[in-house]
Design a protein around this motif. Structure first.
Motif, PDB file in Angstrom:
ATOM      1  N   ALA A   1       0.825  -1.232  -0.102  1.00 26.17           N
ATOM      2  CA  ALA A   1      -0.039  -0.112   0.046  1.00 26.17           C
ATOM      3  C   ALA A   1       0.916   1.367  -0.048  1.00 26.17           C
ATOM      4  N   VAL A   2       1.914   1.412   0.803  1.00 22.29           N
ATOM      5  CA  VAL A   2       2.706   2.279   0.994  1.00 22.29           C
ATOM      6  C   VAL A   2       3.677   2.556  -0.319  1.00 22.29           C
ATOM      7  N   TYR A   3       3.980   1.379  -1.063  1.00 21.18           N
ATOM      8  CA  TYR A   3       4.742   1.523  -2.382  1.00 21.18           C
ATOM      9  C   TYR A   3       3.653   2.026  -3.422  1.00 21.18           C
ATOM     10  N   ALA A   4       2.601   1.672  -3.441  1.00 19.50           N
ATOM     11  CA  ALA A   4       1.675   2.148  -4.358  1.00 19.50           C
ATOM     12  C   ALA A   4       1.407   3.661  -4.195  1.00 19.50           C
ATOM     13  N   MET A   5       1.116   4.050  -2.914  1.00 17.66           N
ATOM     14  CA  MET A   5       0.968   5.301  -2.567  1.00 17.66           C
ATOM     15  C   MET A   5       2.043   6.432  -2.935  1.00 17.66           C
ATOM     16  N   ILE A   6       3.268   5.880  -2.840  1.00 14.76           N
ATOM     17  CA  ILE A   6       4.620   6.758  -3.281  1.00 14.76           C
ATOM     18  C   ILE A   6       4.471   6.794  -4.690  1.00 14.76           C
ATOM     19  N   SER A   7       4.318   5.785  -5.378  1.00 13.63           N
ATOM     20  CA  SER A   7       4.266   5.643  -6.926  1.00 13.63           C
ATOM     21  C   SER A   7       3.100   6.798  -7.487  1.00 13.63           C
ATOM     22  N   TRP A   8       1.928   6.813  -6.589  1.00 13.71           N
ATOM     23  CA  TRP A   8       0.844   7.651  -7.054  1.00 13.71           C
ATOM     24  C   TRP A   8       1.273   9.158  -6.865  1.00 13.71           C
ATOM     25  N   LEU A   9       2.063   9.335  -5.625  1.00 11.44           N
ATOM     26  CA  LEU A   9       2.433  10.797  -5.277  1.00 11.44           C
ATOM     27  C   LEU A   9       3.417  11.296  -6.282  1.00 11.44           C
ATOM     28  N   LYS A  10       4.309  10.319  -6.852  1.00 12.35           N
ATOM     29  CA  LYS A  10       5.378  10.607  -7.694  1.00 12.35           C
ATOM     30  C   LYS A  10       4.934  10.708  -9.136  1.00 12.35           C
TER      31      LYS A  10
ATOM     32  N   ASN B   1       1.347  10.688 -10.265  1.00 14.24           N
ATOM     33  CA  ASN B   1       0.017  10.947 -10.262  1.00 14.24           C
ATOM     34  C   ASN B   1      -0.895  10.271 -11.235  1.00 14.24           C
ATOM     35  N   ASP B   2      -0.653   8.923 -11.104  1.00 14.48           N
ATOM     36  CA  ASP B   2      -1.457   8.075 -11.907  1.00 14.48           C
ATOM     37  C   ASP B   2      -2.287   7.516 -11.126  1.00 14.48           C
ATOM     38  N   ARG B   3      -3.822   7.727 -11.261  1.00 12.47           N
ATOM     39  CA  ARG B   3      -4.816   7.192 -10.542  1.00 12.47           C
ATOM     40  C   ARG B   3      -4.862   5.799 -10.152  1.00 12.47           C
ATOM     41  N   PRO B   4      -4.476   4.840 -11.307  1.00 14.36           N
ATOM     42  CA  PRO B   4      -4.512   3.316 -10.906  1.00 14.36           C
ATOM     43  C   PRO B   4      -3.786   3.237  -9.630  1.00 14.36           C
ATOM     44  N   TRP B   5      -2.610   4.096  -9.626  1.00 16.58           N
ATOM     45  CA  TRP B   5      -1.776   3.514  -8.140  1.00 16.58           C
ATOM     46  C   TRP B   5      -2.434   3.821  -7.238  1.00 16.58           C
TER      47      TRP B   5
END
Length: 249
Positions: A144-153, A155-159
């Motif tokens: 969950a943290v890995y996916a959140m970091i990827s989204w913050l980086k 900004n791709d909503r699937p993450w």
């Protein structure tokens, strides 16, 4: 990766320790209290009844049981021997995820060092040989943290959706996974400058996707004991085979 002799020795020792862990995990019957009382007892009862049933007076049977459902499958196939390897596998997967996460942002050598540090903790290797669910929680929180970091980086909503799903799976292992939900929800609200309406929309998407994996357990509890988050919030929802005295302990 160019490894120093010391690092090669460390990796070799790690491989030996993990091999010994596998032997310990499958080499004898489970004897831990939590394992015998509910981690294996609940799947055993489900298997004997060929369905999920209410188990009165065993409070743990009305907590989220994502890992225990994997144990149901393992016990149905090969008894408690295979079941003991389920939790061991979560430890291996967690270590590999730590390596991938660290390598992605800091490099291969740092990823390998993070992996070695993780497995050098005695509590990790010891817990891996038990039929528990703690490393299942650790694994899903890490994803969950890995996916959140990827989204913050990027900004791709699937993450963001993936982070929510992994958070929901973590809560579906233990109620304490809600701590992950609260922290990541805070990141959504404060780490990027976005219009308030967009921030609320993203928070709603995260909360909705986090609810989906744990929803079956909430419905089960509502049907069996009348409290979706049993035994918590007893003063609000009540719950069978519980009391005000127990809720204060």
């Amino acid at each position: 990766i160019k490894l120093s002799p010391l690092l090669i020795i460390a990796v070799g020792c790690l491989c030996v320790v993990i091999l010994l862990g596998i032997i310990l995990a499958i080499g004898g019957p489970p004897i831990e209290f939590d394992t015998l009382v509910y981690h294996l007892a609940i799947p055993d009862i489900y298997l004997k009844n060929h369905k999920i049933v209410n188990i009165p007076y065993l409070v743990f049977s009305n907590e989220p049981l994502n890992v225990e459902m994997l144990l149901v499958m393992a016990m149905g196939l090969k008894g408690d021997t295979l079941a003991q390897l389920v939790h061991f596998s979560f430890g291996i997967l967690t270590g590999l995820s730590i390596y991938v996460l660290t390598k992605t942002y800091f490099g291969k050598m740092q990823g390998l060092l993070a992996l070695l540090i993780f497995f050098s903790m005695p509590s990790i290797l010891l817990t891996m040989t038990f039929t528990f669910n703690d490393l299942g929680l650790t694994y899903y929180v890490l994803l969950a943290v890995y996916a959140m970091i990827s989204w913050l980086k990027i900004n791709d909503r699937p993450w963001l959706i993936l982070s929510g799903l992994m958070t929901g799976l973590a809560i579906g292992v233990k109620y304490s996974g809600i701590i992950c939900l609260i922290i990541l929800l805070g990141f959504i609200m404060i780490t990027k400058y976005r219009p308030p309406k967009l921030a609320l929309k993203e928070s709603f998407i995260f909360l909705l996707t986090a609810l989906l994996p744990v929803l079956p357990w909430l419905i089960k509890n509502l049907i069996f004991v009348g409290n979706p988050v049993y035994p918590f919030l007893y003063g609000v929802f009540g719950g069978e085979n519980w009391s005000d005295f127990n809720s204060l302990r």
